[in-house]
Design a protein around this motif. Structure first.
Motif, mmCIF file in Angstrom:
data_model
loop_
_atom_site.group_PDB
_atom_site.id
_atom_site.type_symbol
_atom_site.label_atom_id
_atom_site.label_comp_id
_atom_site.label_asym_id
_atom_site.label_seq_id
_atom_site.Cartn_x
_atom_site.Cartn_y
_atom_site.Cartn_z
ATOM 1 N N GLY A 60 0.807 -1.205 0.000
ATOM 2 C CA GLY A 60 0.000 0.000 0.000
ATOM 3 C C GLY A 60 0.843 1.260 0.000
ATOM 4 O O GLY A 60 2.011 1.234 -0.410
ATOM 5 N N PHE A 61 0.248 2.356 0.484
ATOM 6 C CA PHE A 61 0.906 3.663 0.509
ATOM 7 C C PHE A 61 0.500 4.378 1.793
ATOM 8 O O PHE A 61 -0.677 4.692 1.987
ATOM 9 C CB PHE A 61 0.505 4.491 -0.711
ATOM 10 C CG PHE A 61 1.163 5.844 -0.781
ATOM 11 C CD1 PHE A 61 2.405 5.996 -1.372
ATOM 12 C CD2 PHE A 61 0.535 6.967 -0.245
ATOM 13 C CE1 PHE A 61 3.018 7.243 -1.428
ATOM 14 C CE2 PHE A 61 1.134 8.212 -0.298
ATOM 15 C CZ PHE A 61 2.387 8.351 -0.889
ATOM 16 N N HIS A 62 1.456 4.613 2.672
ATOM 17 C CA HIS A 62 1.168 5.252 3.954
ATOM 18 C C HIS A 62 0.698 6.683 3.718
ATOM 19 O O HIS A 62 1.344 7.452 2.999
ATOM 20 C CB HIS A 62 2.420 5.238 4.824
ATOM 21 C CG HIS A 62 2.142 5.500 6.265
ATOM 22 N ND1 HIS A 62 1.734 6.736 6.734
ATOM 23 C CD2 HIS A 62 2.196 4.687 7.348
ATOM 24 C CE1 HIS A 62 1.560 6.669 8.041
ATOM 25 N NE2 HIS A 62 1.825 5.439 8.446
ATOM 26 N N PRO A 63 -0.411 7.083 4.348
ATOM 27 C CA PRO A 63 -1.002 8.395 4.031
ATOM 28 C C PRO A 63 -0.314 9.602 4.652
ATOM 29 O O PRO A 63 -0.575 10.730 4.232
ATOM 30 C CB PRO A 63 -2.423 8.261 4.580
ATOM 31 C CG PRO A 63 -2.286 7.315 5.723
ATOM 32 C CD PRO A 63 -1.263 6.307 5.263
ATOM 33 N N GLU A 64 0.551 9.394 5.645
ATOM 34 C CA GLU A 64 1.175 10.548 6.302
ATOM 35 C C GLU A 64 2.378 11.061 5.500
ATOM 36 O O GLU A 64 3.473 11.280 6.037
ATOM 37 C CB GLU A 64 1.594 10.176 7.731
ATOM 38 C CG GLU A 64 0.448 9.802 8.649
ATOM 39 C CD GLU A 64 -0.378 11.001 9.121
ATOM 40 O OE1 GLU A 64 0.013 12.139 8.846
ATOM 41 O OE2 GLU A 64 -1.418 10.772 9.772
ATOM 42 N N GLN A 65 2.178 11.257 4.222
ATOM 43 C CA GLN A 65 3.207 11.788 3.331
ATOM 44 C C GLN A 65 2.498 12.488 2.164
ATOM 45 O O GLN A 65 1.287 12.391 2.015
ATOM 46 C CB GLN A 65 4.133 10.685 2.829
ATOM 47 C CG GLN A 65 3.426 9.506 2.180
ATOM 48 C CD GLN A 65 4.376 8.371 1.835
ATOM 49 O OE1 GLN A 65 5.533 8.592 1.470
ATOM 50 N NE2 GLN A 65 3.915 7.134 1.961
ATOM 51 N N ASP A 66 3.262 13.195 1.370
ATOM 52 C CA ASP A 66 2.663 13.914 0.254
ATOM 53 C C ASP A 66 2.031 12.955 -0.746
ATOM 54 O O ASP A 66 2.544 11.848 -0.973
ATOM 55 C CB ASP A 66 3.725 14.762 -0.457
ATOM 56 C CG ASP A 66 4.214 15.925 0.406
ATOM 57 O OD1 ASP A 66 3.496 16.291 1.362
ATOM 58 O OD2 ASP A 66 5.308 16.452 0.132
ATOM 59 N N ILE A 67 0.944 13.391 -1.318
ATOM 60 C CA ILE A 67 0.276 12.593 -2.350
ATOM 61 C C ILE A 67 1.211 12.438 -3.555
ATOM 62 O O ILE A 67 1.778 13.425 -4.028
ATOM 63 C CB ILE A 67 -1.030 13.281 -2.797
ATOM 64 C CG1 ILE A 67 -2.112 13.088 -1.726
ATOM 65 C CG2 ILE A 67 -1.527 12.752 -4.132
ATOM 66 C CD1 ILE A 67 -2.722 11.709 -1.694
ATOM 67 N N PRO A 68 1.378 11.222 -4.042
ATOM 68 C CA PRO A 68 2.225 11.009 -5.220
ATOM 69 C C PRO A 68 1.525 11.436 -6.503
ATOM 70 O O PRO A 68 0.322 11.726 -6.502
ATOM 71 C CB PRO A 68 2.469 9.501 -5.197
ATOM 72 C CG PRO A 68 1.238 8.962 -4.545
ATOM 73 C CD PRO A 68 0.811 9.984 -3.528
ATOM 74 N N SER A 69 2.272 11.444 -7.571
ATOM 75 C CA SER A 69 1.685 11.776 -8.864
ATOM 76 C C SER A 69 0.756 10.651 -9.323
ATOM 77 O O SER A 69 0.811 9.527 -8.818
ATOM 78 C CB SER A 69 2.781 11.978 -9.904
ATOM 79 O OG SER A 69 3.429 10.740 -10.173
ATOM 80 N N ILE A 70 -0.095 10.973 -10.283
ATOM 81 C CA ILE A 70 -0.998 9.960 -10.851
ATOM 82 C C ILE A 70 -0.195 8.809 -11.446
ATOM 83 O O ILE A 70 -0.548 7.634 -11.286
ATOM 84 C CB ILE A 70 -1.912 10.591 -11.913
ATOM 85 C CG1 ILE A 70 -2.859 11.596 -11.256
ATOM 86 C CG2 ILE A 70 -2.712 9.510 -12.648
ATOM 87 C CD1 ILE A 70 -3.718 12.367 -12.236
ATOM 88 N N GLU A 71 0.904 9.158 -12.106
ATOM 89 C CA GLU A 71 1.754 8.139 -12.731
ATOM 90 C C GLU A 71 2.333 7.204 -11.674
ATOM 91 O O GLU A 71 2.374 5.972 -11.869
ATOM 92 C CB GLU A 71 2.884 8.788 -13.522
ATOM 93 C CG GLU A 71 2.442 9.538 -14.768
ATOM 94 C CD GLU A 71 1.787 10.894 -14.462
ATOM 95 O OE1 GLU A 71 1.911 11.389 -13.302
ATOM 96 O OE2 GLU A 71 1.148 11.457 -15.366
#
Length: 256
Positions: A60-71
């Motif tokens: 997954g992707f931990h939410p306490e960080q900046d949103i990544p790009s769509i790519e």
């Protein structure tokens, strides 16, 4: 035996990781659910799980960080789909409650909600459990998304929230997991008293450091022994009964 239901194994330095794994059996730890932070973390946890069958990887992707790009997100979801048979769950995913608190400017929550919605939809379509970082008000948003997609196998790790969301989570059959701070945090102790043990697991969230009796200690799975003892005390159960229920809950929830 015990199972650590939530640990960032890839965040330990190599020597600490090797030492922890070498002593799992000695401390009565049968397995670890290694949650991921981003795509490189997913790749590392996958490698560890293939090398050691006691390690069960969640992607997954931990939410306490900046949103990544769509790519970048498309790349992660593509990779997860490619390795879907190897993953035990979708996670760690959720909403950035602490990032929001620390932000000097209002944080735009919508992209995070949209990303979580995508992860919940992925969990639904792949029939995988989902591991959530969603506390306080964020837990209500997570519940709405889980209900929207019909996901019932949800694990709220290190959960904190009010009675309203607790009742909603219990009714929906969602699980929580208890960290070592149950020894000294009244908020967590109150939660243990009112949440059904049948929907409970234990975790370390290592290498996150703890206070109280664990001040300046490396976080590792052996600490869960004291968590079991505290849960047993707060729910007026025997330690043996408590350990057995928590172990079987985790085995069944994650299918490990």
């Amino acid at each position: 035996m015990m199972i650590d239901a939530h640990i960032h194994l890839d965040h330990y330095d190599e020597d600490d990781r090797k030492e922890i794994l070498a002593k799992l059996a000695e401390h009565g730890v049968e397995a670890l659910v290694a949650v991921s932070f981003d795509l490189p973390s997913c790749i590392k946890n996958r490698s560890s799980s293939l090398e050691d069958n006691r390690i069960h990887a969640a992607y997954g992707f931990h939410p306490e960080q900046d949103i990544p790009s769509i790519e970048e997100m498309d790349q992660l979801f593509s990779w997860m789909k490619e390795h879907i048979d190897e993953m035990v769950a979708v996670g760690e995913v959720g909403l950035p409650y602490y990032k929001k608190l620390e932000s000097l400017v209002p944080l735009d929550y919508e992209p995070y909600i949209q990303l979580l919605d995508r992860f919940v939809a992925f969990a639904a379509s792949s029939q995988k459990p989902i591991v959530l970082h969603a506390v306080y008000d964020d837990a209500q948003i997570a519940c709405e998304l889980l209900e929207k997609h019909g996901v019932t196998k949800a694990h709220f790790h290190w959960f904190k929230g009010d009675d309203i969301v607790v009742k909603r989570m219990v009714k929906n059959g969602y699980f929580i997991s208890i960290t070592p701070d149950c020894l000294y945090e009244d908020e967590i102790q109150q939660l243990i008293r009112k949440y059904p043990i049948e929907q409970m697991m234990i975790e370390t969230d290592g290498p996150w450091p703890f206070e109280g009796p664990y001040t300046n200690q490396r976080t590792e799975p052996k600490m869960m022994v004291q968590s079991i003892e505290k849960i047993a005390e707060l729910q007026a159960r025997t330690i043996e009964e408590t350990a057995k229920i928590l172990y079987e809950n985790t085995k069944k929830f994650y299918g490990i």
